[in-house]
Enzyme design. Sequence first.
Site, PDB file in Angstrom:
ATOM      1  N   PHE A 164       1.035  -1.470   0.026  1.00 34.69           N
ATOM      2  CA  PHE A 164      -0.029   0.395   0.118  1.00 34.69           C
ATOM      3  C   PHE A 164       1.628   1.546   0.293  1.00 34.69           C
ATOM      4  O   PHE A 164       1.744   1.382   0.521  1.00 34.69           O
ATOM      5  CB  PHE A 164      -1.072  -0.017   0.973  1.00 34.69           C
ATOM      6  CG  PHE A 164      -1.595  -0.881   1.119  1.00 34.69           C
ATOM      7  CD1 PHE A 164      -2.958  -0.931   0.565  1.00 34.69           C
ATOM      8  CD2 PHE A 164      -1.414  -2.313   1.212  1.00 34.69           C
ATOM      9  CE1 PHE A 164      -4.414  -2.006   0.959  1.00 34.69           C
ATOM     10  CE2 PHE A 164      -2.307  -3.050   1.818  1.00 34.69           C
ATOM     11  CZ  PHE A 164      -3.860  -2.605   1.471  1.00 34.69           C
ATOM     12  N   ASP A 165      -0.017   2.248  -1.219  1.00 32.92           N
ATOM     13  CA  ASP A 165       1.152   3.546  -1.268  1.00 32.92           C
ATOM     14  C   ASP A 165       0.463   4.034   0.551  1.00 32.92           C
ATOM     15  O   ASP A 165      -0.992   4.068   0.711  1.00 32.92           O
ATOM     16  CB  ASP A 165       1.119   4.827  -2.020  1.00 32.92           C
ATOM     17  CG  ASP A 165       1.272   6.252  -1.925  1.00 32.92           C
ATOM     18  OD1 ASP A 165       2.637   5.776  -1.597  1.00 32.92           O
ATOM     19  OD2 ASP A 165       0.365   6.506  -2.087  1.00 32.92           O
TER      20      ASP A 165
END
Lengths: 667, 71
Positions: free
Chosen positions: A319-320
């Site tokens: 995940f960013d």
Amino acid sequence: MLPNRLPSDWQRYYAQHRTAIVTVVTGLLYAGGWTLGAVTDADLAGAGVLVVATVIGGYDIAKHGYYELRNRTLGIKTLVTVAAVGAIGIGAYWEAAAVVFLFSLGSYLEGRTMRKTRSALEELLELSPDTAIVRRDGSQVEVPAREVRDGEIVVVKPGGKIPVDGEVVDGESAVDQAPVTGESAPVHKTAGDDVFAGTINTDGALEVRTTGTGSDTTLQRIIRRVEEAQEAQSPAESLIDRFASYYTPAILVLSIGAFAATRDAMLALTLLVIGCPGALVIGPPVSIVSAIGNAARNGVLLKGGAHLETAGKIDLVAFDKTGTLTKDETAVVDVTGFDCDADQVLRLAAVAEKKSEHHLGDAILEAATDRDDTTSIAADGGEPSGSRRPSSDMRSDGGAVATNPMPAGSGSVPDPDEFDVIPGKGVVASHDGNEIVVGNRALLAAEAIAVPDDVGDYVRERESDGETAVHVVRNGTVVGIIALRDELRDAAPDVVRSVKDAGIRTVMLTGDNERTAEAVARAVGIDDYRAELLPEEKQAAIEAFRDGETAGKSGHVVAMVGDGINDAPSLATADVGIAMGAAGTDTAIETADMALMADDLSRIPDAISLSKATRWNITENVAIAVLTVGLLLAAVLGNVVHLAGGMLVHEGSVLLVILNGMRLLRH
Amino acid sequence: MTQTTQFRVMDFDCPTCASNVERAIESTDGVESISVHYTTGRVEITYDEDAIEPAAFERMIENQGYTPQPA
């Protein structure tokens, strides 16, 4: 005129329901013929009726069979025709009629169910209204939606569908965006917000400045994308198609061989009937089309069956952080002055950041103008107030800052005389003879600015709370610290948990410093994180996960979740790139393997579980098909199953895989 | 001039049916390319408008036993 209308209606009705009518007539004749033969002694009459049933039911099949031959292909219709004619030839009238009837019934049911899977797309097509009310020359005129020109103002009444893509210029309403983004709750729209064609205006009137019409709307792009996705062959499909092109001729050879060896015409004809790998060929496409259609209805665009198959194998999701796990609104939560007034610190920083266009800079500028508006500080360049150390700890309300959408008063913050952005570090500016440096530790080290111990301790404290601390330096002295925070999305912890529950490793990637990353990672409960990454380093991190981080460990199948623009390289590197909030950004729709139309993180576990279910479903369908064909072959060669029975099982297996695939529509 | 036209055929009942239509039309003079998609029922034909009329494609699809609808 009247006498003419009736036949034409009938003709149309007949054309539309031809297969059904033919099947019913064949079925009735078949039942009648069988009864005649079985109950009475009229064997000849019974046989006659059965032959008529075969001819009526077989006409269309034979016609298609002829086309198949003319196209130099060998399909099931040719084989069924040969089998039926052959059966009549050896006097097996009952078998001939049964084969034809069962095949017609099967085709009819297959066609019907396939239409249902195709209609998932039609529902989308029907969303866009045909006409739009446009303001032209001071009056409102109704015109075809695709003829609205860009820039024209379209009036949308309450309860009406929005006919164009555009920006709201007047009015206020809740808009049901479910058709485009899959969001169940209506979204509040006022001037400046984007709206999409095909969404429903619920309670207020809206005036919309058109930005896209006809085929140039988000909805149309979605439809095109879904269609391309459904048409793209997955690896499993290509493999099966290649297999099928050998299977049918092989069965034909087997059938001729069997006849030559045993002189058993019935056996040879039965082999012909089961010579089409129907269920095998039809299974995977039905699974994939159903899954893609289902995902589209929930605001998830999938690029194709191949991506669906890969997504079913994901075992690591990266995940960013900013804008993905956190909301896209960074806000100043605290300003602390060191030998300096807090308002003064904020003001200095705002001047330096005024032209930086960085999201942290925007937040600082917003906070400064918000301060200006509420406390109306006129002092510009005033002396530091007193010598408190650390001085006034001003808590500015993050919520209030975030609700001020436009830094409308930013004109009151003067422009810096000079300024320089140092990417990934901060800005260096000058104003009124003061040199202002705003940035992180790395920038201060690079500028050879000493950080006093108490400042350093304070920064570490804020970072441990998951905030980002920015140093404000005037003429070589640190005068204050601005703490910023981007709030976690409400859904983030739940989403991370469901992904982990599915046995998938989770990792967070961020450009933020180690301590902030650690704090956020802990708050969402993510397995692991990588901090202080430049964009290209994010890409390298994804590559490392794919290749296996340590020697001797096999690589992961990696999904990357981020926004479609800043994270585009990482999304492209991952096995499955998942773009968030793709509605309205065409590049995201085009480049991502999976695009979430809404900013709704909670779709990710659903999409992954749908992908896994699809992989299973395809496997089930292939298993059903292979088992059926294998058992049928054995049963036919062992003389247990004959013509009609073989047909029944064959058609049954085709229907079974279609119905199994359609389960994915309701996953 | 090269033109592109589309039809939708909702009554394909097996993948082979779709490829039969594809084979039948692709060998026609004036047809440059054709793609027939079983799963969506979409038929897309690129043709030379000086050599063939789009109405001819409708007839050809009907001749193969399927009902083309405008897309």
